[in-house]
Motif scaffolding. Structure first.
Motif, PDB file in Angstrom:
ATOM      1  N   LYS A  50       0.981  -1.248  -0.109  1.00 59.93           N
ATOM      2  CA  LYS A  50      -0.376   0.143  -0.098  1.00 59.93           C
ATOM      3  C   LYS A  50       0.528   1.235  -0.195  1.00 59.93           C
ATOM      4  O   LYS A  50       0.871   1.927  -1.093  1.00 59.93           O
ATOM      5  N   HIS A  51       2.144   0.960   0.522  1.00 57.89           N
ATOM      6  CA  HIS A  51       2.619   2.302   0.964  1.00 57.89           C
ATOM      7  C   HIS A  51       3.098   2.727  -0.258  1.00 57.89           C
ATOM      8  O   HIS A  51       3.883   3.650  -0.988  1.00 57.89           O
ATOM      9  N   HIS A  52       4.244   1.266  -1.092  1.00 55.58           N
ATOM     10  CA  HIS A  52       4.773   1.598  -2.217  1.00 55.58           C
ATOM     11  C   HIS A  52       3.959   2.312  -2.774  1.00 55.58           C
ATOM     12  O   HIS A  52       4.090   2.943  -4.641  1.00 55.58           O
ATOM     13  N   TRP A  53       2.700   1.683  -3.238  1.00 55.10           N
ATOM     14  CA  TRP A  53       1.439   2.369  -4.436  1.00 55.10           C
ATOM     15  C   TRP A  53       1.578   3.575  -4.023  1.00 55.10           C
ATOM     16  O   TRP A  53       1.649   4.509  -5.531  1.00 55.10           O
ATOM     17  N   ASN A  54       0.917   4.144  -2.601  1.00 53.21           N
ATOM     18  CA  ASN A  54       1.058   5.911  -2.215  1.00 53.21           C
ATOM     19  C   ASN A  54       1.881   6.492  -2.066  1.00 53.21           C
ATOM     20  O   ASN A  54       1.757   8.488  -2.081  1.00 53.21           O
ATOM     21  N   VAL A  55       3.806   6.250  -2.184  1.00 53.26           N
ATOM     22  CA  VAL A  55       4.508   6.796  -1.643  1.00 53.26           C
ATOM     23  C   VAL A  55       5.050   8.147  -2.772  1.00 53.26           C
ATOM     24  O   VAL A  55       3.713   7.967  -3.748  1.00 53.26           O
ATOM     25  N   ALA A  56       4.850   9.288  -2.677  1.00 51.27           N
ATOM     26  CA  ALA A  56       5.005  11.035  -2.982  1.00 51.27           C
ATOM     27  C   ALA A  56       5.975  11.588  -2.364  1.00 51.27           C
ATOM     28  O   ALA A  56       6.116  12.079  -1.141  1.00 51.27           O
ATOM     29  N   GLY A  57       6.259  11.906  -2.927  1.00 51.27           N
ATOM     30  CA  GLY A  57       6.775  13.351  -2.539  1.00 51.27           C
ATOM     31  C   GLY A  57       8.411  13.223  -2.564  1.00 51.27           C
ATOM     32  O   GLY A  57       8.684  12.973  -3.572  1.00 51.27           O
ATOM     33  N   ALA A  58       9.594  14.118  -2.393  1.00 55.07           N
ATOM     34  CA  ALA A  58      11.195  14.643  -2.420  1.00 55.07           C
ATOM     35  C   ALA A  58      11.438  13.165  -2.829  1.00 55.07           C
ATOM     36  O   ALA A  58      12.507  13.051  -3.659  1.00 55.07           O
ATOM     37  N   GLN A  59      11.134  11.895  -1.648  1.00 53.94           N
ATOM     38  CA  GLN A  59      12.483  10.822  -1.769  1.00 53.94           C
ATOM     39  C   GLN A  59      11.572   9.618  -1.993  1.00 53.94           C
ATOM     40  O   GLN A  59      11.597   8.689  -2.509  1.00 53.94           O
ATOM     41  N   TYR A  60      10.387  10.204  -3.057  1.00 57.24           N
ATOM     42  CA  TYR A  60       9.709   9.051  -4.266  1.00 57.24           C
ATOM     43  C   TYR A  60      10.060   8.101  -4.973  1.00 57.24           C
ATOM     44  O   TYR A  60       9.895   6.955  -4.104  1.00 57.24           O
ATOM     45  N   HIS A 164      16.624  -1.619  10.150  1.00 56.64           N
ATOM     46  CA  HIS A 164      17.525  -0.906  10.354  1.00 56.64           C
ATOM     47  C   HIS A 164      17.186   0.415   9.316  1.00 56.64           C
ATOM     48  O   HIS A 164      17.469   1.861   8.935  1.00 56.64           O
ATOM     49  N   GLU A 165      16.753   0.193   7.768  1.00 61.59           N
ATOM     50  CA  GLU A 165      16.958   1.108   6.983  1.00 61.59           C
ATOM     51  C   GLU A 165      15.863   2.428   7.143  1.00 61.59           C
ATOM     52  O   GLU A 165      16.001   3.694   6.321  1.00 61.59           O
ATOM     53  N   LEU A 166      15.057   1.447   7.113  1.00 54.48           N
ATOM     54  CA  LEU A 166      13.902   2.513   7.802  1.00 54.48           C
ATOM     55  C   LEU A 166      13.604   3.674   8.012  1.00 54.48           C
ATOM     56  O   LEU A 166      13.454   5.056   8.769  1.00 54.48           O
ATOM     57  N   ASP A 167      14.810   3.498   9.216  1.00 50.80           N
ATOM     58  CA  ASP A 167      15.022   4.076  11.038  1.00 50.80           C
ATOM     59  C   ASP A 167      15.801   4.771   9.959  1.00 50.80           C
ATOM     60  O   ASP A 167      15.685   6.362  10.795  1.00 50.80           O
ATOM     61  N   HIS A 168      16.656   4.600   9.105  1.00 49.71           N
ATOM     62  CA  HIS A 168      17.362   5.425   8.062  1.00 49.71           C
ATOM     63  C   HIS A 168      16.768   6.987   7.323  1.00 49.71           C
ATOM     64  O   HIS A 168      16.400   8.148   7.463  1.00 49.71           O
ATOM     65  N   PHE A 169      15.946   6.591   7.187  1.00 51.51           N
ATOM     66  CA  PHE A 169      15.179   6.789   6.042  1.00 51.51           C
ATOM     67  C   PHE A 169      14.362   8.166   7.164  1.00 51.51           C
ATOM     68  O   PHE A 169      13.969   9.435   6.427  1.00 51.51           O
ATOM     69  N   LEU A 170      13.609   7.438   8.364  1.00 53.51           N
ATOM     70  CA  LEU A 170      13.464   8.486   9.485  1.00 53.51           C
ATOM     71  C   LEU A 170      13.939   9.044  10.931  1.00 53.51           C
ATOM     72  O   LEU A 170      13.746  10.450  10.847  1.00 53.51           O
ATOM     73  N   ALA A 171      15.587   9.528   9.264  1.00 50.54           N
ATOM     74  CA  ALA A 171      16.467  10.179  10.054  1.00 50.54           C
ATOM     75  C   ALA A 171      15.847  11.474  10.070  1.00 50.54           C
ATOM     76  O   ALA A 171      15.392  12.097   9.095  1.00 50.54           O
ATOM     77  N   HIS A 172      16.268  12.439  11.351  1.00 53.16           N
ATOM     78  CA  HIS A 172      15.770  14.310  10.935  1.00 53.16           C
ATOM     79  C   HIS A 172      16.436  15.143   9.911  1.00 53.16           C
ATOM     80  O   HIS A 172      15.987  16.239   9.678  1.00 53.16           O
ATOM     81  N   ASP A 173      17.487  14.467   9.442  1.00 52.03           N
ATOM     82  CA  ASP A 173      17.192  14.675   8.278  1.00 52.03           C
ATOM     83  C   ASP A 173      17.249  14.482   6.232  1.00 52.03           C
ATOM     84  O   ASP A 173      17.099  14.912   5.848  1.00 52.03           O
ATOM     85  N   SER A 174      15.948  13.419   6.730  1.00 56.64           N
ATOM     86  CA  SER A 174      15.108  13.260   6.179  1.00 56.64           C
ATOM     87  C   SER A 174      13.331  13.159   6.493  1.00 56.64           C
ATOM     88  O   SER A 174      13.523  13.082   6.733  1.00 56.64           O
ATOM     89  N   LEU A 175      13.651  13.931   5.114  1.00 49.87           N
ATOM     90  CA  LEU A 175      11.745  13.704   5.098  1.00 49.87           C
ATOM     91  C   LEU A 175      10.958  14.880   6.539  1.00 49.87           C
ATOM     92  O   LEU A 175      10.037  14.404   6.805  1.00 49.87           O
ATOM     93  N   THR A 176      12.204  15.965   7.121  1.00 47.59           N
ATOM     94  CA  THR A 176      11.907  16.422   7.880  1.00 47.59           C
ATOM     95  C   THR A 176      11.078  17.598   7.464  1.00 47.59           C
ATOM     96  O   THR A 176      12.174  18.457   6.839  1.00 47.59           O
ATOM     97  N   LEU A 177      10.019  18.442   8.001  1.00 47.52           N
ATOM     98  CA  LEU A 177      10.372  20.217   8.235  1.00 47.52           C
ATOM     99  C   LEU A 177      10.836  20.928   9.161  1.00 47.52           C
ATOM    100  O   LEU A 177       9.845  20.244  10.335  1.00 47.52           O
ATOM    101  N   TRP A 178      11.903  21.970   9.535  1.00 50.14           N
ATOM    102  CA  TRP A 178      12.533  22.000  10.456  1.00 50.14           C
ATOM    103  C   TRP A 178      12.512  22.733  10.740  1.00 50.14           C
ATOM    104  O   TRP A 178      11.412  23.909  10.189  1.00 50.14           O
ATOM    105  N   SER A 179      11.512  23.127  11.978  1.00 46.73           N
ATOM    106  CA  SER A 179      10.924  24.538  11.984  1.00 46.73           C
ATOM    107  C   SER A 179      12.040  25.576  13.042  1.00 46.73           C
ATOM    108  O   SER A 179      12.443  24.488  14.142  1.00 46.73           O
ATOM    109  N   SER A 180      12.194  26.667  12.735  1.00 43.92           N
ATOM    110  CA  SER A 180      12.707  27.400  13.537  1.00 43.92           C
ATOM    111  C   SER A 180      12.573  28.016  14.748  1.00 43.92           C
ATOM    112  O   SER A 180      12.727  28.682  15.647  1.00 43.92           O
ATOM    113  N   GLY A 181      10.947  27.115  15.129  1.00 42.14           N
ATOM    114  CA  GLY A 181      10.770  28.157  16.569  1.00 42.14           C
ATOM    115  C   GLY A 181      11.216  27.494  17.981  1.00 42.14           C
ATOM    116  O   GLY A 181      11.247  27.606  18.245  1.00 42.14           O
TER     117      GLY A 181
END
Length: 181
Positions: A50-60, A164-181
């Motif tokens: 399901k995620h394979h079919w529906n993934v979208a975004g910069a790292q598609y 382990h690979e999923l954990d790398h995809f979820l790292a803070h420098d990946s797929l993250t919108l940083w907020s300066s707040g």
């Protein structure tokens, strides 16, 4: 179904004598454990698909390929588990309702989530699968079924690598919108 008379060869949930000569009581326990892992693996497989079919975004592209490969690996693992269940005299669990009933991993549902949520759900599912398979390695080996233990150990290596690979995809420098707040 056809009008022809049908004969059930073996009922679901039963275990018959097996060609590997594993004691019937032990085989029943192992078949139950393997059917749990089989069901869990199929839940993970369908979630990854399901995620394979529906993934979208910069790292598609990277995610689409990763999720497709992970789903194929899960499907191959499920097939191997089902064949081992059959070799031990059991009936592999099948069908959506039975898979959901036997799986320790809950079905995510049909909704489509943002990539970070989807991958987080995948990581959680892999963690649950690691726990289940690990506990079943101990069980089958304590019952003297070292061949099944070997199969589960090999699968566990791949499951842990995917987590382990999923954990790398979820790292803070990946797929993250940083907020300066």
């Amino acid at each position: 179904m056809s009008q022809q008379q049908q004969h059930v060869r073996q009922g679901a949930g039963t275990v018959e004598p097996n060609p590997v000569r594993l004691d019937a009581e032990k085989a029943e326990q192992i078949v139950g454990a393997l059917n749990t892992d089989l069901a869990a693996t199929y839940v993970v497989y369908h979630q990854l698909r399901k995620h394979h079919w529906n993934v979208a975004g910069a790292q598609y592209r990277d995610l689409h390929l990763f999720l497709g490969e992970a789903a194929e690996e899960a499907e191959a693992n499920a097939d191997e588990l089902a064949e081992r269940v059959q070799a031990l005299g059991g009936v592999p669990v099948s069908g959506p309702a039975a898979l959901e009933r036997h799986s320790p991993i809950p079905f995510e549902g049909e909704d489509v989530y943002d990539v970070r949520t989807a991958l987080g759900n995948d990581l959680e599912a892999y963690g649950d699968l690691v726990e289940s398979v690990s506990s079943h390695i101990e069980l089958v080996e304590s019952l003297g079924d070292h061949a099944t233990g070997h199969i589960l150990r090999e699968q566990l290596v791949g499951i842990e690598e995917r987590a382990h690979e999923l954990d790398h995809f979820l790292a803070h420098d990946s797929l993250t919108l940083w907020s300066s707040g």
